[in-house]
Design a protein around this motif. Structure first.
Motif, PDB file in Angstrom:
ATOM      1  N   GLU A 103       0.829  -1.214   0.000  1.00  0.00           N
ATOM      2  CA  GLU A 103       0.000   0.000   0.000  1.00  0.00           C
ATOM      3  C   GLU A 103       0.860   1.259   0.000  1.00  0.00           C
ATOM      4  OE1 GLU A 103      -2.711  -0.385   3.287  1.00  0.00           O
ATOM      5  OE2 GLU A 103      -3.862  -1.972   2.302  1.00  0.00           O
ATOM      6  N   LEU A 104       1.889   1.239  -0.851  1.00  0.00           N
ATOM      7  CA  LEU A 104       2.818   2.368  -0.962  1.00  0.00           C
ATOM      8  C   LEU A 104       2.787   3.009  -2.348  1.00  0.00           C
ATOM      9  CD1 LEU A 104       5.885   0.800   0.888  1.00  0.00           C
ATOM     10  CD2 LEU A 104       4.372   2.589   1.757  1.00  0.00           C
ATOM     11  N   ALA A 105       1.813   2.638  -3.166  1.00  0.00           N
ATOM     12  CA  ALA A 105       1.776   3.154  -4.533  1.00  0.00           C
ATOM     13  C   ALA A 105       1.365   4.620  -4.595  1.00  0.00           C
ATOM     14  CB  ALA A 105       0.818   2.313  -5.378  1.00  0.00           C
ATOM     15  N   ASP A 106       0.731   5.128  -3.542  1.00  0.00           N
ATOM     16  CA  ASP A 106       0.235   6.509  -3.547  1.00  0.00           C
ATOM     17  C   ASP A 106       0.944   7.387  -2.540  1.00  0.00           C
ATOM     18  OD1 ASP A 106      -1.685   5.902  -5.527  1.00  0.00           O
ATOM     19  OD2 ASP A 106      -3.029   5.098  -3.998  1.00  0.00           O
ATOM     20  N   GLN A 107       2.162   7.007  -2.168  1.00  0.00           N
ATOM     21  CA  GLN A 107       2.931   7.818  -1.223  1.00  0.00           C
ATOM     22  C   GLN A 107       4.422   7.619  -1.483  1.00  0.00           C
ATOM     23  OE1 GLN A 107       3.034   6.216   2.937  1.00  0.00           O
ATOM     24  NE2 GLN A 107       1.439   4.829   2.181  1.00  0.00           N
ATOM     25  N   PRO A 108       5.261   8.442  -0.874  1.00  0.00           N
ATOM     26  CA  PRO A 108       6.705   8.266  -1.080  1.00  0.00           C
ATOM     27  C   PRO A 108       7.210   7.008  -0.391  1.00  0.00           C
ATOM     28  CG  PRO A 108       6.279  10.023   0.500  1.00  0.00           C
ATOM     29  CD  PRO A 108       4.953   9.647  -0.079  1.00  0.00           C
ATOM     30  N   ALA A 109       8.149   6.337  -1.032  1.00  0.00           N
ATOM     31  CA  ALA A 109       8.670   5.081  -0.487  1.00  0.00           C
ATOM     32  C   ALA A 109      10.128   4.895  -0.872  1.00  0.00           C
ATOM     33  CB  ALA A 109       7.836   3.903  -0.992  1.00  0.00           C
ATOM     34  N   ARG A 110      10.829   4.175  -0.014  1.00  0.00           N
ATOM     35  CA  ARG A 110      12.191   3.716  -0.302  1.00  0.00           C
ATOM     36  C   ARG A 110      12.096   2.291  -0.844  1.00  0.00           C
ATOM     37  NH1 ARG A 110      17.395   4.178   2.622  1.00  0.00           N
ATOM     38  NH2 ARG A 110      16.326   5.574   4.074  1.00  0.00           N
ATOM     39  N   VAL A 111      12.728   2.041  -1.972  1.00  0.00           N
ATOM     40  CA  VAL A 111      12.719   0.718  -2.592  1.00  0.00           C
ATOM     41  C   VAL A 111      14.148   0.200  -2.663  1.00  0.00           C
ATOM     42  CG1 VAL A 111      12.209  -0.607  -4.686  1.00  0.00           C
ATOM     43  CG2 VAL A 111      10.664   1.241  -3.959  1.00  0.00           C
ATOM     44  N   ARG A 112      14.344  -1.028  -2.260  1.00  0.00           N
ATOM     45  CA  ARG A 112      15.654  -1.667  -2.442  1.00  0.00           C
ATOM     46  C   ARG A 112      15.485  -2.874  -3.356  1.00  0.00           C
ATOM     47  NH1 ARG A 112      20.939  -3.129   1.100  1.00  0.00           N
ATOM     48  NH2 ARG A 112      21.435  -5.096   0.091  1.00  0.00           N
ATOM     49  N   LEU A 113      16.234  -2.864  -4.443  1.00  0.00           N
ATOM     50  CA  LEU A 113      16.267  -3.964  -5.407  1.00  0.00           C
ATOM     51  C   LEU A 113      17.629  -4.637  -5.294  1.00  0.00           C
ATOM     52  CD1 LEU A 113      15.545  -5.656  -7.927  1.00  0.00           C
ATOM     53  CD2 LEU A 113      16.111  -3.655  -9.324  1.00  0.00           C
ATOM     54  N   THR A 114      17.643  -5.866  -4.807  1.00  0.00           N
ATOM     55  CA  THR A 114      18.886  -6.620  -4.622  1.00  0.00           C
ATOM     56  C   THR A 114      18.947  -7.759  -5.629  1.00  0.00           C
ATOM     57  OG1 THR A 114      18.822  -6.153  -2.233  1.00  0.00           O
ATOM     58  CG2 THR A 114      20.319  -7.902  -2.982  1.00  0.00           C
TER      59      THR A 114
END
Length: 280
Positions: free
Chosen positions: A81-92
């Motif tokens: 439920e982070l599609a409509d707000q700012p978020a930190r994403v880590r792709l490893t």
């Protein structure tokens, strides 16, 4: 929820004791900022990830396109439920299990995580931010130091040193005893109208915001950008010091030892960075 090879799962369901990222730090990663489902500077992040995988001799899957990975990241944002707000994403991305130092395969798996952030914009903090040099261990001035691998022992120990000494961050030195970067970001030094940052040949991270700021500074009338080694002796002579990364944007350093710094140039640049980020 996290995304492991396209399957959504709970965090506790993922890693085994034979995971090579766990055993050997045999992985690379990208940390991204998402704003309302839009990944800031996604293309340069993607290109850096591909370059990192090549340097690490990982086999790049045919389906690892920019569009595919963006869709996989979106799955995690939606699930949390982070599609409509700012978020930190880590792709490893990590090499698949098997082998000792020499892997049995160069095929890879990927894992995507996401957590909420407070602000969609890059804002300039006015809080005090004190740093000092971390001199116990050094960054090697080579290509491997410029990519984001899972081997972050130096940064972990440096962060503990900073905490123990009531510092907000530390500046790292390379094996030539030049200042390279902060623990979690690239370093810029301001003297009058001249802004200096270490070149990649010094071993600093090939930062996404670093590259964007270099382009901004080069186009800004009245400012001159120099990619040049920085000696520790230059720090106390500077008018400003600031660090950069994808999540914070620009973070002014307010104090190094007994020297306190202003942040006028950083204030000038953060608005330009936000303008570029909205178009990325």
């Amino acid at each position: 929820m996290i995304n492991l090879n396209g399957n959504l799962a709970q965090e506790t369901e993922v890693l085994t004791s034979n995971n090579r990222a766990f055993k050997f730090g045999d992985g690379v990663f990208e940390t991204l900022k998402s704003v309302n489902g839009r990944l800031l500077f996604w293309e340069p992040h993607y290109l850096r990830l591909m370059a990192s995988m090549r340097i690490m001799r990982m086999e790049i899957p045919m389906n690892f396109t920019l569009e595919f990975l963006q869709e996989e990241i979106q799955k995690v944002l939606d699930a949390n439920e982070l599609a409509d707000q700012p978020a930190r994403v880590r792709l490893t991305v990590f090499r698949n299990e098997g082998g000792l130092y020499l892997p049995l395969t160069n095929e890879v798996s990927y894992l995507i995580e996401a957590t909420a952030l407070s602000s969609p914009f890059y804002t300039l903090s006015q809080n005090s931010y004190e740093v000092d040099l971390f001199k116990d261990f050094y960054v090697n001035a080579d290509l491997l130091s410029t990519i984001k691998t899972n081997n972050k022992a130096l940064h972990v120990v440096g962060s503990i040193f900073a905490h123990e000494n009531e510092l907000d961050n530390c500046l790292l030195l390379n094996n030539h005893k030049n200042v390279v970067e902060a623990l979690n970001g690239n370093l810029f030094l301001v003297n009058g109208s001249v802004i200096k940052t270490p070149p990649l040949s010094e071993g600093c991270m090939n930062g996404i915001i670093r590259k964007e700021l270099i382009k901004i500074i080069e186009k800004t009338e009245g400012l001159t950008l120099e990619e040049t080694p920085i000696s520790p002796f230059e720090l106390q002579k500077a008018d400003e010091l600031f660090m950069t990364n994808t999540i914070i944007g620009i973070r002014p350093i307010t104090k190094y030892r007994k020297k306190e710094f202003s942040s006028q140039v950083a204030q000038q640049l953060v608005g330009k960075l936000n303008a570029i980020a909205r178009l990325s």
